[in-house]
Each structure stands twice: as C-alpha cells, then as structure tokens.
Design a protein around this motif. Structure first.
Motif, PDB file in Angstrom:
ATOM      1  N   VAL A 199       7.754 -12.074 -19.950  1.00 35.44           N
ATOM      2  CA  VAL A 199       7.972 -11.504 -18.614  1.00 35.44           C
ATOM      3  C   VAL A 199       9.302 -11.989 -18.060  1.00 35.44           C
ATOM      4  CG1 VAL A 199       5.485 -11.441 -18.141  1.00 35.44           C
ATOM      5  CG2 VAL A 199       6.837 -13.404 -17.373  1.00 35.44           C
ATOM      6  N   PHE A 211      10.571 -12.930 -14.421  1.00 34.65           N
ATOM      7  CA  PHE A 211      10.171 -13.152 -13.035  1.00 34.65           C
ATOM      8  C   PHE A 211      11.168 -12.567 -12.035  1.00 34.65           C
ATOM      9  CE2 PHE A 211       8.032 -16.686 -15.267  1.00 34.65           C
ATOM     10  CZ  PHE A 211       6.733 -16.493 -14.829  1.00 34.65           C
ATOM     11  N   TYR A 258       7.449  -7.215 -13.877  1.00 37.34           N
ATOM     12  CA  TYR A 258       6.482  -8.306 -13.899  1.00 37.34           C
ATOM     13  C   TYR A 258       5.118  -7.832 -13.411  1.00 37.34           C
ATOM     14  CZ  TYR A 258       4.117 -12.663 -12.831  1.00 37.34           C
ATOM     15  OH  TYR A 258       3.188 -13.669 -12.789  1.00 37.34           O
ATOM     16  N   THR A 313       6.049 -13.254  -6.671  1.00 33.59           N
ATOM     17  CA  THR A 313       5.365 -13.306  -7.965  1.00 33.59           C
ATOM     18  C   THR A 313       4.160 -14.234  -7.913  1.00 33.59           C
ATOM     19  OG1 THR A 313       6.842 -15.067  -8.749  1.00 33.59           O
ATOM     20  CG2 THR A 313       7.453 -12.802  -9.283  1.00 33.59           C
TER      21      THR A 313
END
Length: 261
Positions: free
Chosen positions: A64, A66, A72, A118
């Motif tokens: 991923v 971020f 994401y 996130t």
C-alpha cells in the motif's frame, strides 16, 4: 510473565523497515499471525520468509501507499472484506520535516491524509470485527513531539497530536467492548527515518552527522538511541491479555528524553 499472542491476528502498518518491522517481528515471535503493510512488497516478502510459524501462524502482506488515500482505501477495504484482526498497529512513514514558517496549508492537508485519515479509516474497518468478538487492541505509533514539539517537525507535531486526542476519545467509547486504544510516543530510535532526518539537518547546518547525533544524545538520559526491538516488546505487551486494564494512554518510549510528566 510470558506474553502469548497465539491465535491472534495482527495488522501492522509501515512494517517494511524500522520500528514497524520490529513490531511485526515481535508480534509474530509472540505467536500472532501478522499482516505487514507498507510500500515495498519485496522487503515485506523477505521479512515474512523469516517470521516464525511454529505456533500455527500464517503471515501475509499488503502493498500500500499511505500517501495515496484513494488507492489505500480500496486496498485496505478489500482486505477487511475477507479478514478481521485482533490487533491493529497504526503506523505510517512520517511527513516531510521543516518548521512552521516553511509549510503551507496544502502541506498540512497532505500530512492530515497521511497520518490521520488513513488511521481513522483503518480503525473504523477493524472495529467492526473487534466489536463483534468483544476483544481488540488498537495501538497508534505517535511521537514524543505531541508533548514537547520538535521545531523541525511541525507537520508531525500537529497531526500526531490530533491522532492521540482522537485515540483518547475512542478509548472511552469502545472500552466496554473489551477493546483498548493506546498511543506510543516515539523518541530517538536507530532507524532509517532518523538517519535521513539527521542527514538533512547536518547538511543544512554544514556539520558532520556524528555531531547531530551527539547533540540529540545529550538530551537522552540513557545516552543512546533506542533499538527497534525494544519498541516491539512494548507493543507486544500492549497487544496482550496482560494489558487489558491499560487504555486511553500515551506511553513515551524515549530513554527518558521527555522533561514533562
């Protein structure tokens, strides 16, 4: 006291190197099945190949970025459609260094998406399974700078402080489900991130990086940088049954650097 996480599933962010890697390794050593999460798939593949499986652990990784929230969101959303976790370690790479006069509102938005958005999004997804099973451990990797701001890390100072106050609020809301929420406040650790920051500072002031290191260590009572393994020990404890009465806290791990209580 023996820390056993056998049968537990953990998701660890920023775990291809440094503190995140050490956390993933210690959780696996304590018996947890670990999902690593970072940008470098090759690094994580190598780490997983060395993680123990003697307690029935099954390890995997998510590649991923971020800094790209839309991407994401899609990847982590897909993960939680098929998985649940008992332990969530919220950790990302840090934002760019610099003082308050060097940054603009767009920089704060970028840091907000990286460090706060996130974390909240991932936690929301993880909470569904934790609430259903009435057990969960949420551990946010923050910084000593939320208590004593560092002049060259204005973005981290600002947004990580928001994470810790959000975590304190969340801890009160989910405690009755058997879920704990804690934040660890990171001091100076011997990591790639610290080497990069100190290298940039050395270049800016025209001094050797060894001098920058010594200036930092002068503020650390134990007179050394932390070993990432030591971070893993703290997180493994917070993830365990033995830490079930610890929630809503900010725990410094800094060799005594903070002057405040």
């Amino acid at each position: 006291m023996e820390i056993s996480l056998r049968g537990k599933k953990a998701l660890v962010g920023g775990s291809s190197q440094g503190i995140g890697k050490a956390i993933g390794q210690q959780l696996a050593a304590s018996g947890a099945s670990v999902t690593l999460m970072a940008r470098s798939g090759n690094k994580m593949k190598d780490i997983i190949s060395e993680l123990p499986t003697d307690q029935g652990q099954k390890h995997q990784f998510l590649e991923v970025d971020f800094t790209n929230f839309n991407s994401y969101q899609e990847i982590i959303g897909g993960y939680f459609r098929d998985n649940s976790v008992d332990i969530l370690v919220n950790n990302t790479q840090g934002p760019a260094s610099g003082g308050a006069m060097d940054k603009h509102v767009e920089d704060y938005q970028t840091a907000f998406d990286l460090l706060f958005k996130t974390v909240v999004f991932t936690t929301e997804l993880a909470l569904k399974g934790m609430i259903a099973q009435k057990y969960g451990r949420i551990i946010n990797i923050a910084s000593v700078s939320v208590k004593e701001p560092l002049s060259y890390l204005t973005l981290s100072n600002s947004i990580r402080a928001a994470v810790t106050t959000w975590a304190k609020t969340l801890a009160a809301d989910v405690g009755h489900y058997g879920i704990t929420v804690n934040s660890t406040l990171t001091g100076y650790f011997d990591t790639e991130r610290l080497k990069g920051l100190n290298g940039a500072k050395a270049k800016s002031f025209g001094i050797p990086i060894e001098e920058v290191n010594q200036q930092m260590l002068a503020n650390v009572p134990v007179c050394r940088f932390g070993d990432p393994k030591e971070y893993g020990y703290l997180v493994a404890f917070l993830a365990s049954e033995q830490a079930s009465f610890i929630t809503g806290t900010n725990i410094p791990i800094d060799g005594g650097m903070l002057k405040s209580l």
